[in-house]
Design a protein around this motif. Structure first.
Motif, PDB file in Angstrom:
ATOM      1  N   LEU A 131       0.820  -1.226   0.000  1.00 49.42           N
ATOM      2  CA  LEU A 131       0.000   0.000   0.000  1.00 49.42           C
ATOM      3  C   LEU A 131       0.846   1.264   0.000  1.00 49.42           C
ATOM      4  O   LEU A 131       0.365   2.341  -0.370  1.00 49.42           O
ATOM      5  CB  LEU A 131      -0.918   0.002   1.231  1.00 49.42           C
ATOM      6  N   THR A 132       2.129   1.124   0.426  1.00 49.61           N
ATOM      7  CA  THR A 132       2.948   2.334   0.614  1.00 49.61           C
ATOM      8  C   THR A 132       4.204   2.368  -0.240  1.00 49.61           C
ATOM      9  O   THR A 132       4.755   3.443  -0.483  1.00 49.61           O
ATOM     10  CB  THR A 132       3.366   2.454   2.088  1.00 49.61           C
ATOM     11  N   SER A 133       4.675   1.199  -0.690  1.00 44.97           N
ATOM     12  CA  SER A 133       5.926   1.192  -1.459  1.00 44.97           C
ATOM     13  C   SER A 133       5.979  -0.015  -2.375  1.00 44.97           C
ATOM     14  O   SER A 133       5.232  -0.984  -2.188  1.00 44.97           O
ATOM     15  CB  SER A 133       7.147   1.179  -0.522  1.00 44.97           C
ATOM     16  N   LEU A 184      -1.290   4.874  -7.995  1.00 39.32           N
ATOM     17  CA  LEU A 184      -2.600   5.103  -7.370  1.00 39.32           C
ATOM     18  C   LEU A 184      -3.328   3.771  -7.215  1.00 39.32           C
ATOM     19  O   LEU A 184      -3.549   3.059  -8.211  1.00 39.32           O
ATOM     20  CB  LEU A 184      -3.438   6.048  -8.218  1.00 39.32           C
ATOM     21  N   ILE A 185      -3.667   3.447  -5.984  1.00 39.72           N
ATOM     22  CA  ILE A 185      -4.401   2.202  -5.695  1.00 39.72           C
ATOM     23  C   ILE A 185      -5.809   2.558  -5.255  1.00 39.72           C
ATOM     24  O   ILE A 185      -5.986   3.297  -4.268  1.00 39.72           O
ATOM     25  CB  ILE A 185      -3.701   1.372  -4.608  1.00 39.72           C
ATOM     26  N   THR A 186      -6.817   2.062  -5.966  1.00 38.15           N
ATOM     27  CA  THR A 186      -8.230   2.291  -5.600  1.00 38.15           C
ATOM     28  C   THR A 186      -8.871   0.964  -5.255  1.00 38.15           C
ATOM     29  O   THR A 186      -8.831   0.027  -6.040  1.00 38.15           O
ATOM     30  CB  THR A 186      -8.993   2.928  -6.783  1.00 38.15           C
ATOM     31  N   VAL A 187      -9.436   0.927  -4.034  1.00 36.89           N
ATOM     32  CA  VAL A 187     -10.099  -0.294  -3.561  1.00 36.89           C
ATOM     33  C   VAL A 187     -11.576   0.004  -3.313  1.00 36.89           C
ATOM     34  O   VAL A 187     -11.912   0.928  -2.571  1.00 36.89           O
ATOM     35  CB  VAL A 187      -9.435  -0.824  -2.253  1.00 36.89           C
ATOM     36  N   LYS A 188     -12.447  -0.804  -3.917  1.00 32.49           N
ATOM     37  CA  LYS A 188     -13.890  -0.649  -3.726  1.00 32.49           C
ATOM     38  C   LYS A 188     -14.486  -1.965  -3.256  1.00 32.49           C
ATOM     39  O   LYS A 188     -13.983  -3.042  -3.588  1.00 32.49           O
ATOM     40  CB  LYS A 188     -14.566  -0.196  -5.037  1.00 32.49           C
ATOM     41  N   PHE A 189     -15.566  -1.849  -2.496  1.00 28.84           N
ATOM     42  CA  PHE A 189     -16.262  -3.059  -2.026  1.00 28.84           C
ATOM     43  C   PHE A 189     -17.727  -3.022  -2.462  1.00 28.84           C
ATOM     44  O   PHE A 189     -18.441  -2.079  -2.157  1.00 28.84           O
ATOM     45  CB  PHE A 189     -16.180  -3.170  -0.502  1.00 28.84           C
ATOM     46  N   ALA A 193       2.898   4.891 -13.152  1.00 30.72           N
ATOM     47  CA  ALA A 193       3.401   5.980 -14.004  1.00 30.72           C
ATOM     48  C   ALA A 193       3.275   5.627 -15.480  1.00 30.72           C
ATOM     49  O   ALA A 193       3.212   6.515 -16.337  1.00 30.72           O
ATOM     50  CB  ALA A 193       4.866   6.277 -13.654  1.00 30.72           C
ATOM     51  N   ASP A 194       3.210   4.313 -15.781  1.00 30.98           N
ATOM     52  CA  ASP A 194       3.128   3.893 -17.171  1.00 30.98           C
ATOM     53  C   ASP A 194       1.745   3.321 -17.515  1.00 30.98           C
ATOM     54  O   ASP A 194       1.603   2.560 -18.449  1.00 30.98           O
ATOM     55  CB  ASP A 194       4.202   2.826 -17.439  1.00 30.98           C
ATOM     56  N   GLY A 195       0.723   3.678 -16.670  1.00 27.97           N
ATOM     57  CA  GLY A 195      -0.631   3.235 -16.955  1.00 27.97           C
ATOM     58  C   GLY A 195      -1.122   2.166 -15.990  1.00 27.97           C
ATOM     59  O   GLY A 195      -0.554   1.936 -14.910  1.00 27.97           O
TER      60      GLY A 195
END
Length: 427
Positions: free
Chosen positions: A359-361, A421-426, A389-391
């Motif tokens: 989540l951080t690195s 960018l990490i997007t988590v949805k439930f 950065a590359d999609g």
């Protein structure tokens, strides 16, 4: 009014008179509606003679040649009443102990007697004209009683045996049996009704008679279940059934044409009201029975709203598990009437817990991972989108369910240095 009615104790008299008054008022209004007229209170509605002139004119088909259309003085009101009574006398109606003053002054007992005379002569007697089998002393009233009793008592498959036209009609079974006898297929569930559900039975009979035969509800359902219902009120309603003809195409009940639809017939969530609908518009008339049982075999509470040919059912599960439907139409299981519905826990994305270095690195070309704990998030699916950065970066989700804990391990491999960018949805 009959001799038996006049002998009732005074303490009962007021209530049965009120029932008869309401019934006779509604009967009058059924006649007057073609003139766009209505009587609110029978004791005052005939006072000025205008409604009486129109009522008599409609029944005798001999309209008054003249009358005071807007009487203001008592003498004008009395004159109108006189016109109406004269027409009745000319038509062969024998009026006993009632005069213009009685009607103008609102003498309820005599007015009710007058209305019953009109019902007996212009409605009941008409249906039984020439139908006395030579028994000159048999009245039209008695003929109506014999006809109705014989019809009800001879109907196959059970029903209600009647001996009177008062208390034997309280539970609604005689009414529904009568409706079915007059129009086969209109009330086929008559033989399976529970006498303990009197008000429901009466409403069923009245509704079917109105919809299928066009018979107006001249008696209130609450009055029909009252032990003090009077004989003349019941006979007046029965006489409407005698002269009625089907207004719709009455088909034999077909449970296979009943349909069930709506979210509550597929999935439910605990502590969340859900609903479904039962549609029987193409299935003919029949009795709908609905039960929903939980895992323990216990029936859960239902709220039911009936409208025309569709019934709305709402229920609220209180614990997860499975619910078993039992939907019958005229005692027969309908399609999908034995469905099983899974009760889920409502999803709550706020209860998803994320953890892990991913989540951080991350390192380019090296797999990273983090964990989503969805144990307390209810039923649903986890969705993950990762953009570097590359999609877009593909993410691999692995579900682990060890009973008490529900985890999702998310793995991905960064493809270029830079922000991710990490997007988590439930759900």
């Amino acid at each position: 009014m009959s001799d038996s009615e006049e002998e009732k104790p005074e303490v009962e008299l007021a209530e049965w008179v009120q029932i008869q008054k309401k019934t006779f008022t509604r009967w009058c209004n059924e006649q007057l509606k073609v003139k766009d007229l209505a009587i609110d209170d029978l004791s005052t509605g005939l006072k000025d003679g205008v409604n009486l002139v129109h009522l008599v004119g409609l029944l005798t088909q001999k309209p008054a040649k003249r009358y005071n259309k807007k009487p203001r003085m008592r003498v004008q009101m009395m004159e109108n009443i006189g016109f109406a009574l004269d027409i009745l006398k000319e038509d062969g109606i024998k009026l006993v102990n009632i005069g213009r003053e009685d009607i103008c002054d609102g003498n309820m007992k005599l007015i009710l007697g007058l209305i019953w005379t009109l019902i007996l002569h212009y409605q009941i007697s008409v249906d039984f004209a020439g139908d006395t089998d030579g028994k000159k002393d048999t009245t039209a009233k008695k003929e109506l009683q014999n006809w109705a009793t014989g019809l009800i008592n001879s109907l196959p498959g059970g029903g209600k045996k009647v001996k009177n036209f008062t208390t034997d009609w309280n539970d609604g079974i005689a009414l529904c049996t009568m409706v079915e006898a007059v129009a086969p297929g209109l009330c086929p569930e008559y033989s399976n009704l529970d006498p303990e559900n009197a008000l429901e039975n009466v409403k069923l009979g009245f509704d079917r008679a109105e919809e299928g035969l066009g018979v107006a509800k001249i008696i209130e359902a609450e009055d029909m279940v009252n032990p003090l219902i009077d004989e003349l009120s019941v006979l007046t309603y029965v006489s409407l059934l005698k002269s009625a003809t089907p207004k719709i195409d009455i088909q034999k009940p077909d449970p296979l044409r009943v349909t069930i639809h709506g979210p509550g017939a597929e999935t439910a969530y605990i502590n969340t009201p859900t609903e479904f609908f039962v549609d029987y518009k193409n299935a003919g008339f029949g009795k709908l029975d609905i039960k929903i049982l939980n895992d323990k075999g216990e029936a859960i509470p239902l709220e039911i709203w009936k409208k025309d040919t569709e019934t709305k059912v709402q229920y609220t599960p209180t614990e997860p598990g499975k619910l078993k439907f039992n939907v019958l139409y005229n005692g027969v299981l309908v399609p999908d009437g034995d469905a099983t519905v899974k009760v889920l826990i409502p999803s709550n994305a706020n209860n998803v817990k994320l953890s892990g270095d991913g989540l951080t690195s991350g390192v380019v070309g090296k797999e990273s991972e983090f964990i989503a704990d969805i144990s307390d998030s209810g039923d649903g699916d986890l969705g993950v989108q990762i953009v570097g950065a590359d999609g877009k970066i593909p993410a691999e989700l692995e579900k682990i369910d060890d009973g008490d804990r529900k985890l999702v391990i998310v793995k991905y491999t960064p493809n270029k240095a830079g922000p991710t960018l990490i997007t988590v949805k439930f759900n």
